[in-house]
Design an enzyme around this catalytic site. Structure first.
Site, PDB file in Angstrom:
ATOM      1  N   ARG A 181      12.175   5.364   4.530  1.00  0.00           N
ATOM      2  CA  ARG A 181      12.931   5.097   3.870  1.00  0.00           C
ATOM      3  C   ARG A 181      13.018   7.001   2.256  1.00  0.00           C
ATOM      4  O   ARG A 181      13.393   6.596   2.287  1.00  0.00           O
ATOM      5  CB  ARG A 181      12.518   4.205   2.194  1.00  0.00           C
ATOM      6  CG  ARG A 181      13.615   3.390   2.435  1.00  0.00           C
ATOM      7  CD  ARG A 181      13.982   1.991   1.565  1.00  0.00           C
ATOM      8  NE  ARG A 181      12.350   1.358   1.658  1.00  0.00           N
ATOM      9  CZ  ARG A 181      12.261   0.228   0.694  1.00  0.00           C
ATOM     10  NH1 ARG A 181      12.824  -0.011   0.480  1.00  0.00           N
ATOM     11  NH2 ARG A 181      10.470  -0.380   0.354  1.00  0.00           N
ATOM     12  N   LEU A 219      18.141   0.529   4.477  1.00  0.00           N
ATOM     13  CA  LEU A 219      19.497  -0.969   5.337  1.00  0.00           C
ATOM     14  C   LEU A 219      20.597  -0.838   3.613  1.00  0.00           C
ATOM     15  O   LEU A 219      21.255  -1.353   3.896  1.00  0.00           O
ATOM     16  CB  LEU A 219      18.712  -2.137   4.584  1.00  0.00           C
ATOM     17  CG  LEU A 219      17.450  -2.219   6.304  1.00  0.00           C
ATOM     18  CD1 LEU A 219      16.543  -3.817   5.176  1.00  0.00           C
ATOM     19  CD2 LEU A 219      17.970  -2.571   6.646  1.00  0.00           C
ATOM     20  N   TYR A 242      12.335 -16.034   0.843  1.00  0.00           N
ATOM     21  CA  TYR A 242      11.954 -15.395   2.128  1.00  0.00           C
ATOM     22  C   TYR A 242      12.242 -16.218   3.402  1.00  0.00           C
ATOM     23  O   TYR A 242      13.290 -15.732   4.102  1.00  0.00           O
ATOM     24  CB  TYR A 242       9.971 -15.010   2.127  1.00  0.00           C
ATOM     25  CG  TYR A 242       9.623 -14.320   3.581  1.00  0.00           C
ATOM     26  CD1 TYR A 242      10.392 -13.088   3.760  1.00  0.00           C
ATOM     27  CD2 TYR A 242       9.403 -15.299   4.372  1.00  0.00           C
ATOM     28  CE1 TYR A 242       9.999 -13.019   4.715  1.00  0.00           C
ATOM     29  CE2 TYR A 242       8.972 -14.244   5.795  1.00  0.00           C
ATOM     30  CZ  TYR A 242       8.923 -13.217   5.840  1.00  0.00           C
ATOM     31  OH  TYR A 242       8.369 -12.735   7.329  1.00  0.00           O
ATOM     32  N   LYS A 283      15.821 -15.121   5.849  1.00  0.00           N
ATOM     33  CA  LYS A 283      15.657 -15.329   7.291  1.00  0.00           C
ATOM     34  C   LYS A 283      16.718 -15.883   7.900  1.00  0.00           C
ATOM     35  O   LYS A 283      17.618 -15.268   8.969  1.00  0.00           O
ATOM     36  CB  LYS A 283      13.901 -15.127   7.710  1.00  0.00           C
ATOM     37  CG  LYS A 283      13.082 -14.452   7.756  1.00  0.00           C
ATOM     38  CD  LYS A 283      13.313 -13.360   8.272  1.00  0.00           C
ATOM     39  CE  LYS A 283      11.776 -12.154   7.719  1.00  0.00           C
ATOM     40  NZ  LYS A 283      12.785 -10.721   7.942  1.00  0.00           N
TER      41      LYS A 283
HETATM   42  N1  LIG Z   1       2.976  -9.674   8.476  1.00  0.00           N
HETATM   43  C1  LIG Z   1       3.499 -10.174   9.004  1.00  0.00           C
HETATM   44  O1  LIG Z   1       2.833 -11.708   8.969  1.00  0.00           O
HETATM   45  C2  LIG Z   1       5.344 -11.262   9.313  1.00  0.00           C
HETATM   46  C3  LIG Z   1       5.538 -12.395  10.330  1.00  0.00           C
HETATM   47  C4  LIG Z   1       6.264 -12.871  10.731  1.00  0.00           C
HETATM   48  C5  LIG Z   1       7.773 -11.725  10.313  1.00  0.00           C
HETATM   49  N2  LIG Z   1       7.148 -11.101   9.922  1.00  0.00           N
HETATM   50  C6  LIG Z   1       8.361  -9.752  10.296  1.00  0.00           C
HETATM   51  O2  LIG Z   1       8.357  -9.039  10.773  1.00  0.00           O
HETATM   52  C7  LIG Z   1       8.824  -7.207  10.619  1.00  0.00           C
HETATM   53  C8  LIG Z   1       7.938  -6.565   9.585  1.00  0.00           C
HETATM   54  O3  LIG Z   1       6.804  -6.733   8.485  1.00  0.00           O
HETATM   55  P1  LIG Z   1       5.703  -6.209   8.473  1.00  0.00           P
HETATM   56  O4  LIG Z   1       4.478  -7.754   7.905  1.00  0.00           O
HETATM   57  O5  LIG Z   1       5.369  -5.209   9.107  1.00  0.00           O
HETATM   58  O6  LIG Z   1       6.030  -5.677   6.917  1.00  0.00           O
HETATM   59  P2  LIG Z   1       5.926  -4.353   6.043  1.00  0.00           P
HETATM   60  O7  LIG Z   1       4.881  -3.537   6.293  1.00  0.00           O
HETATM   61  O8  LIG Z   1       6.072  -4.678   4.411  1.00  0.00           O
HETATM   62  O9  LIG Z   1       7.112  -4.195   6.448  1.00  0.00           O
HETATM   63  C9  LIG Z   1       8.366  -3.166   6.387  1.00  0.00           C
HETATM   64  C10 LIG Z   1       8.614  -2.710   6.477  1.00  0.00           C
HETATM   65  O10 LIG Z   1      10.528  -2.372   5.745  1.00  0.00           O
HETATM   66  C11 LIG Z   1      11.224  -1.235   5.591  1.00  0.00           C
HETATM   67  N3  LIG Z   1      11.655  -1.741   4.168  1.00  0.00           N
HETATM   68  C12 LIG Z   1      11.524  -2.429   3.044  1.00  0.00           C
HETATM   69  N4  LIG Z   1      13.213  -2.074   2.487  1.00  0.00           N
HETATM   70  C13 LIG Z   1      14.096  -1.570   2.593  1.00  0.00           C
HETATM   71  C14 LIG Z   1      15.037  -0.861   3.079  1.00  0.00           C
HETATM   72  N5  LIG Z   1      15.698  -1.478   1.780  1.00  0.00           N
HETATM   73  N6  LIG Z   1      15.497  -0.504   3.623  1.00  0.00           N
HETATM   74  C15 LIG Z   1      14.973   0.056   3.889  1.00  0.00           C
HETATM   75  N7  LIG Z   1      13.870  -0.344   5.188  1.00  0.00           N
HETATM   76  C16 LIG Z   1      13.188  -1.284   3.911  1.00  0.00           C
HETATM   77  C17 LIG Z   1       9.854  -0.886   4.751  1.00  0.00           C
HETATM   78  O11 LIG Z   1       9.887   0.320   4.261  1.00  0.00           O
HETATM   79  P3  LIG Z   1       9.304   1.078   3.123  1.00  0.00           P
HETATM   80  O12 LIG Z   1       7.494   1.426   3.699  1.00  0.00           O
HETATM   81  O13 LIG Z   1       9.943   2.147   2.737  1.00  0.00           O
HETATM   82  O14 LIG Z   1       8.862  -0.183   1.882  1.00  0.00           O
HETATM   83  C18 LIG Z   1       8.497  -0.990   5.362  1.00  0.00           C
HETATM   84  O15 LIG Z   1       8.645   0.043   6.960  1.00  0.00           O
HETATM   85  C19 LIG Z   1      10.201  -8.070   9.064  1.00  0.00           C
HETATM   86  O16 LIG Z   1      11.192  -8.674   8.836  1.00  0.00           O
HETATM   87  C20 LIG Z   1       9.456  -9.081   8.558  1.00  0.00           C
HETATM   88  O17 LIG Z   1       9.666  -9.986   8.040  1.00  0.00           O
HETATM   89  C21 LIG Z   1       6.129 -10.474   9.255  1.00  0.00           C
END
Ligand SMILES: NC(=O)c1ccc[n+]([C@@H]2O[C@H](COP(=O)([O-])OP(=O)(O)OC[C@H]3O[C@@H](n4cnc5c(N)ncnc54)[C@H](OP(=O)(O)O)[C@@H]3O)[C@@H](O)[C@H]2O)c1
Length: 341
Positions: A42, A69, A169, A173
């Site tokens: 972003r 997004l 959340y 999803k």
């Molecule tokens: N970590 C877990 O335990 C886990 C488990 C299952 C599934 N997931 C899923 O895996 C995916 C990645 O998760 P993560 O753990 O790597 O989380 P993360 O480190 O918080 O990454 C989320 C990403 O989404 C971006 N984002 C948020 N709002 C946005 C917007 N309006 N427009 C564009 N980008 C946006 C953030 O960008 P910024 O840096 O700019 O904020 C960040 O790069 C997510 O869908 C999450 O739900 C995670």
């Protein structure tokens, strides 16, 4: 430029949300496999948040695009010409004051926005959507011994009526998955959805806001994060864990394996807070891990989330025990400043 005769064109992948915890490691693995990678952030001007992406450029061809997004068409340039699109950008603001708009609506509409860019590109062979086991297991489960599979969806009506804990959340999803499946069917798109469980382990990101602090709370003694962990156990009927390296390997398998289709649970291990506390107390005696139950934790998992469908595709988990899963977490916790050095 057209590839010279005999020279194979390198596969190109778009990874959205490139400074995220999972996405940054996925980019590294894709570059190591010889992919050309295009990613989105972003705020490309934020040198500190994106410094790991600059480091990754040393491994191969990595282009960084600005995208949000909430902005229609924002992903067009990043997805153009790609063979694969890995959708990891998602709102993860669990404590939002307006979860309907900031988590649910943005999660669904933002994902459709990226999918529209994939259709416009006309080159994307497969889209890998990252959902979560939160979209599988957050539903009322009586008794124990439940074994959930890819047919199981979290109960949107139940969660929306209760509105407690991290309710928005899983709702976001489930609705995002369902809207994406409809869109893919309407547009003849090959969409594979991966549902990782609580993801742990060392990644590149040095500013982690995900569940890593909650998973380390038994060692750090952070009561607020332990409350988050208890919320996860209550909502899931266990603490389902997967190592971030296995998640990234599964993402790549979901893109490359042609026969892969539909939804896949990606979970390495079903445990509980109690079992984890006992393991950590024995392995790290210099941390004062509380193994005394206060009655608000499970004695054993009441719901299991096996990854049989993913394993049938030939995927092998590398991290299946608490020993393996916590191996790099303590050092990572120190690097993040969550645990004392
Ligand atoms: N970590 C877990 O335990 C886990 C488990 C299952 C599934 N997931 C899923 O895996 C995916 C990645 O998760 P993560 O753990 O790597 O989380 P993360 O480190 O918080 O990454 C989320 C990403 O989404 C971006 N984002 C948020 N709002 C946005 C917007 N309006 N427009 C564009 N980008 C946006 C953030 O960008 P910024 O840096 O700019 O904020 C960040 O790069 C997510 O869908 C999450 O739900 C995670």
């Amino acid at each position: 430029m057209a590839a010279a005769a005999g020279e194979e064109r390198r596969k190109t992948a778009c990874v959205t949300g490139g400074n995220g915890y999972i996405a940054s490691l996925l980019i590294k693995m894709l570059l190591e496999k010889g992919y050309v990678v295009k990613t989105t952030v972003r705020h490309p001007e934020d040198k500190e948040a994106n410094s790991h992406l600059e480091d990754l450029k040393k491994l191969g061809t990595l282009e960084v695009f600005r995208a949000d997004l909430a902005e229609e068409g924002s992903y067009d340039a990043a997805v153009a010409g790609c063979d694969y699109a890995f959708l990891l950008a998602a709102p993860v603001n669990y404590t939002s004051k307006n979860p309907e708009k900031e988590l649910i609506e943005l999660g669904v509409q933002g994902t459709l926005n990226v999918l529209r860019s994939c259709v416009k590109a006309g080159t994307v062979k497969r889209v890998v959507l990252t959902s979560s086991t939160a979209a599988v297991s957050s539903r009322p489960l009586e008794g124990d011994g439940h074994v959930l599979d890819e047919e199981s969806f979290s109960d949107v009506e139940y969660l929306s009526a209760k509105r407690t804990g991290l309710w928005a959340y899983p709702v976001s999803k489930v609705l995002m998955e369902k809207a994406s499946s409809r869109f893919a069917a309407e547009h003849g798109m090959s969409l594979v959805t991966l549902c990782p469980s609580v993801t742990v382990g060392e990644a590149l990101d040095r500013q982690v806001y995900t569940t890593v602090p909650a998973i380390l709370s038994l060692l750090s003694g952070d009561e607020a994060e332990l409350k988050v962990l208890k919320g996860i156990e209550r909502a899931s009927g266990s603490v389902p864990l997967v190592h971030v390296r296995d998640v990234c390997r599964a993402e790549i398998c979901a893109a490359e394996a042609e026969a892969v289709a539909g939804r896949y649970i990606c979970n390495g291990l079903d445990t509980t807070i109690l079992e984890t506390a006992r393991f950590l107390a024995a392995k790290y005696p210099h941390y004062s891990v509380n193994t005394v139950t206060s009655g608000d934790v499970l004695a054993k998992p009441v719901a299991l989330l096996p990854s049989r469908k993913l394993e049938k595709e030939g995927f092998e988990f590398k991290f299946r025990t608490l020993e393996h899963i916590y191996d790099d977490m303590v050092e990572y916790g120190k690097a993040l400043g969550i645990l004392p050095n």
